[in-house]
Every structure is written in structure tokens, then in C-alpha cells.
Design a protein around this motif. Sequence first.
Motif, PDB file in Angstrom:
ATOM      1  N   UNK A  15      65.810  18.119  42.273  1.00 46.78           N
ATOM      2  CA  UNK A  15      66.108  17.722  40.902  1.00 46.78           C
ATOM      3  C   UNK A  15      67.086  18.696  40.268  1.00 46.78           C
ATOM      4  N   UNK A  16      67.355  18.497  38.985  1.00 48.91           N
ATOM      5  CA  UNK A  16      68.294  19.385  38.283  1.00 48.91           C
ATOM      6  C   UNK A  16      67.931  19.472  36.806  1.00 48.91           C
ATOM      7  N   UNK A  17      68.248  20.621  36.222  1.00 50.70           N
ATOM      8  CA  UNK A  17      68.017  20.817  34.786  1.00 50.70           C
ATOM      9  C   UNK A  17      69.314  20.580  33.999  1.00 50.70           C
ATOM     10  N   UNK A  75      71.533  17.557  33.398  1.00 57.85           N
ATOM     11  CA  UNK A  75      71.003  16.216  33.637  1.00 57.85           C
ATOM     12  C   UNK A  75      69.548  16.022  33.229  1.00 57.85           C
ATOM     13  N   UNK A  76      68.754  17.100  33.252  1.00 53.52           N
ATOM     14  CA  UNK A  76      67.316  16.960  33.014  1.00 53.52           C
ATOM     15  C   UNK A  76      66.769  15.814  33.865  1.00 53.52           C
ATOM     16  N   UNK A  77      66.941  15.937  35.167  1.00 51.65           N
ATOM     17  CA  UNK A  77      66.623  14.845  36.088  1.00 51.65           C
ATOM     18  C   UNK A  77      65.788  15.387  37.243  1.00 51.65           C
ATOM     19  N   UNK A  78      64.471  15.186  37.153  1.00 51.51           N
ATOM     20  CA  UNK A  78      63.583  15.678  38.200  1.00 51.51           C
ATOM     21  C   UNK A  78      63.634  14.811  39.448  1.00 51.51           C
ATOM     22  N   UNK A 132      56.827  15.140  35.739  1.00 50.94           N
ATOM     23  CA  UNK A 132      58.009  14.506  35.147  1.00 50.94           C
ATOM     24  C   UNK A 132      57.629  13.443  34.115  1.00 50.94           C
ATOM     25  N   UNK A 133      56.631  12.617  34.414  1.00 49.60           N
ATOM     26  CA  UNK A 133      56.228  11.577  33.462  1.00 49.60           C
ATOM     27  C   UNK A 133      55.628  12.189  32.205  1.00 49.60           C
ATOM     28  N   UNK A 134      54.807  13.208  32.384  1.00 52.36           N
ATOM     29  CA  UNK A 134      54.203  13.875  31.233  1.00 52.36           C
ATOM     30  C   UNK A 134      55.270  14.558  30.381  1.00 52.36           C
ATOM     31  N   UNK A 165      61.808  19.007  26.701  1.00 52.44           N
ATOM     32  CA  UNK A 165      60.605  19.334  27.475  1.00 52.44           C
ATOM     33  C   UNK A 165      60.912  19.013  28.937  1.00 52.44           C
ATOM     34  N   UNK A 166      61.217  20.032  29.703  1.00 52.99           N
ATOM     35  CA  UNK A 166      61.539  19.846  31.117  1.00 52.99           C
ATOM     36  C   UNK A 166      60.258  19.751  31.947  1.00 52.99           C
TER      37      UNK A 166
END
Length: 479
Positions: free
Chosen positions: A333-335, A338-341, A102-104, A122-123
Motif C-alpha cells: 500500500x501507500x500513504x 494516495x492513502x491507499x492500503x 483499512x475499513x475501520x 486517518x490512515x
Amino acid sequence: MYLGLDLGTSSLKGVLVDETQAVAGQATAPLSVDRPASGWSEQSPVEWLRAAEAVFDALAAEHNLSAVRGIGLSGQMHGATLLDASDDVLRPCILWNDTRAAEEAAALDADPVFRELTGNIVFPGFTAPKLAWVRAHEPEVFAKVAKVLLPKDYLRLWLTGEHVAEMSDAAGTSWLDVAARDWADRLLAVTGLTREQMPRLVEGTEVSGGTRPELAQRWGLTAGTPVAGGAGDNAAAAVGMGVVKAGQAFLSLGTSGVLFAANDSFAPDPGSAVHTFCHALPGKWHQMGVILAATDALNWYAGVAGSTARDLTGALCEVVAPGRTLFLPYLGGERTPHNDAGVRGAFLGLEHAADRDAMTRAVLEGVAFAFADSRDALAATGTRLERATAVGGGSLSSHWLQVVANATGLILDVPEAGDFGGAFGAARLGLMAAEGAGAEIATPPTIARSIEPDPALADAFAAGHARYRAAYSAIRSVS
């Protein structure tokens, strides 16, 4: 005959189709997933080869595979399969639903060139951030990487000896210039890689290589049988369902959930968290809203409730307005949108009246509202849909499909019994490559029935969706 192989997360499936595109045979071998840490998801590529051998053994026992004239490949996307100079696997493959990077991913996404060239956020589940993670945390592995392959393309290497990828799968790496349909050297360089470490690119309908003689001899195939470029799992499923032209769409209620729309042109909108990828056919693209846990969420709840998904949904006799209990299906998480891991799922609005049936309804509704989020995200890009073909294990529940239709406003067309998954689409691509056929092969299935939204419940489901979206903000602060 034509053979399609679909490398999924939980199984590898092979389907034989005849010249009329009727299914003549099929076989499946199970796969397991390793989760060595929270948010991690890995598989051993050796397990894929064992599964492929089992599928070939089963098919060869029942059919004369010398009649196979073309092979197509489909598979789970985004996985990082790392090979050294001898094509030996360096570490377990990091899968599509792994969120360790997630950070990368956030760091790469902060560089505007990624969205500019790929047309996508970039997910964390995409391939490029996984290589950035390996570079930072496993430098001794990264230093040995000679080739990066996607999962199905490792099967291709085993089948043909060729390092090849195709456009629909490559579009999910964050290294492809999706408009130009070519590797983007600028993006590769950011993650410390070069074009030489990438497989050669072909279209999904092109021949990528021929079967190796030793494998052909083992199962009675003809040596050099053409192997098509194939497609990522969802693009292959779209070919299987004839979703290849603008305005056509499918909704998949599988382990994950997908709202897939075919496009005749490249129409990205990265901020919407909609995936905009190449289609498996030349000159075609597609968009997807992606939910990480669909039937996966129901199966999780069934395990907690000590029951089965079938029994839980079978106890629900009618579709009613959404209840007070809400479920957010963000188990990993969700794509879209939200793009929220980091977010995690939750039940909200629990009360004394929230019995097992009420909580089951909340799970079904939560997934349905997640599809409504994807519908809205697609609409924000200009892709407005009226109907979609419903597929996936969850589509066997008419009750759940009615809930989804009510939540999204989409008419859901249910095909007659048949196989319209990735393996069938891959077989069609194998046919196209072997015979030089075009998109006319990708005909839609016969529709058995259509499920329309209930207008009497439209306001109730709109209000329920608004509560669902507000709940995301509430749980995000504590996830």
C-alpha cells in the motif's frame, strides 16, 4: 553521558553520547516481525524488553553507566500496545505497517471531526483504527484494555513504571488534538475509549520519570536517572540532524521513505495525505510525506533477483534518463499522496531490453518518483523546499541520491560520517531533559558534500514522473 534508545522495527539500538555530543558507545539487538495474515504486521512487546536487556548488557560491559545523566527514547510510531489493569500485554502489538484496519480507518476518516482536530487523514496504520479493529474482531481483548501505549512508551513503562507518551508520537494515533497538544475526548469516545486509558502527555524535552531502582542496580545506572519524553522515530531523527526550524528538512532513504519538514506553526492539509504532527520540541510542528517501501523495495527486488542491494546498485555506472520500464513501490500500500492500503506494486513497460540493470534502475527511479509525489504534496500545503539532508541506508548510494535529486529537484546534503538516527536524537532529548537545555543543542551535522539535480535531465525526469503518476491509476484498477 546521555543514553538514547531507539526501538525500530528490525532492531533496538542504544547510543551513548558524551557532554560534547560525540558518540561514545553503541549497541544493537535484532527484532523480528510476524506476519500471520496478508497485510498484517505484529511484534511481541516481550521481544522489545529482551532486546533492551541485550543492549543494556552490551553497553554496561564496555562503559560505566553510572555516568549516564539522562535517557531519551525514540521508536517506531503508531503501534497499538494493549495492556490490562495489571500492565500485562493482551495481544501482540499491531505495527505501523499493518493495513488490516483499512475499513475501520475509512469509517473514522468519514467523520469530519477527526481531520478537524488531528489535521490528518486517518490512515490504516494509525493507532485509532487498530483499536476499532480490535473492538470489532477481538471484543474479549478490547474489554480488558486498561491502557494503550505506543511501542517506545512500553519501554518507558519498563524503565520507569510510568504510563507516559509525548506529543510527536501521540500525534500519530488519530486521538490527539494536534494544535492543542492534548488528547481529544471526542475522538477517543468514537473508538470506545476514555482519557483514563491513555498515557499522561509530556513534551519530548520534559522529564517523564526516573529509572526504577531494580533496573538501575542491574546495569549500574543511578536510580531515578531522568527519562525524557523523547520522540517518534522521525521527529527524533530530526532532532539528531538539527531539523527543528521552518525551512529545514531531511529526506530519509530507509526501510520506508520520509520527506520531513520542520514548521514553526500548525499547518494541516489532510487532503494532501501529508502527515502534520507535533515536533519533539515545545511549540514546534512538522510535516511528512511518507513512502511505505523505500530500501524495502530494493531489498525485495534483490531477493527476487538472487542478489544483494549493494551488488545491484554497484553495477550501475552512471545516472541516465529514466528508462521505459517503470516500477511502482507499493508493496504494502501507500500513504502520501494516495492513502491507499489496497494498492500493490508493479513493473510496467517491460520489454526484451529490460535486463537486470534496467529493472534495478526502475526500482530506484520508482522510489525517487514517490519522493517527488511527497514533494508535490508538501508544496500543496505551502511548504516549499529547496534542499534536504539525506540520511538512511539508501543514502550510502550516491547513484540513488542523484536519481532522487533529479526526480525531486531538491539539493541533497550528505552529512559527514556519523550517527544521525533516532537513537542519537533521543540521546539529545535526554540531555535536554536532564540539563534543562533548549533547541540550541540540536545543531545540524557537518555536510560532506551536496548532490544537485542535473538540469540537463530535468525534462526527462519530469516526463518520467508524469508516466509514473499515470501508472498508479492503471494498477489501482487491478490491485
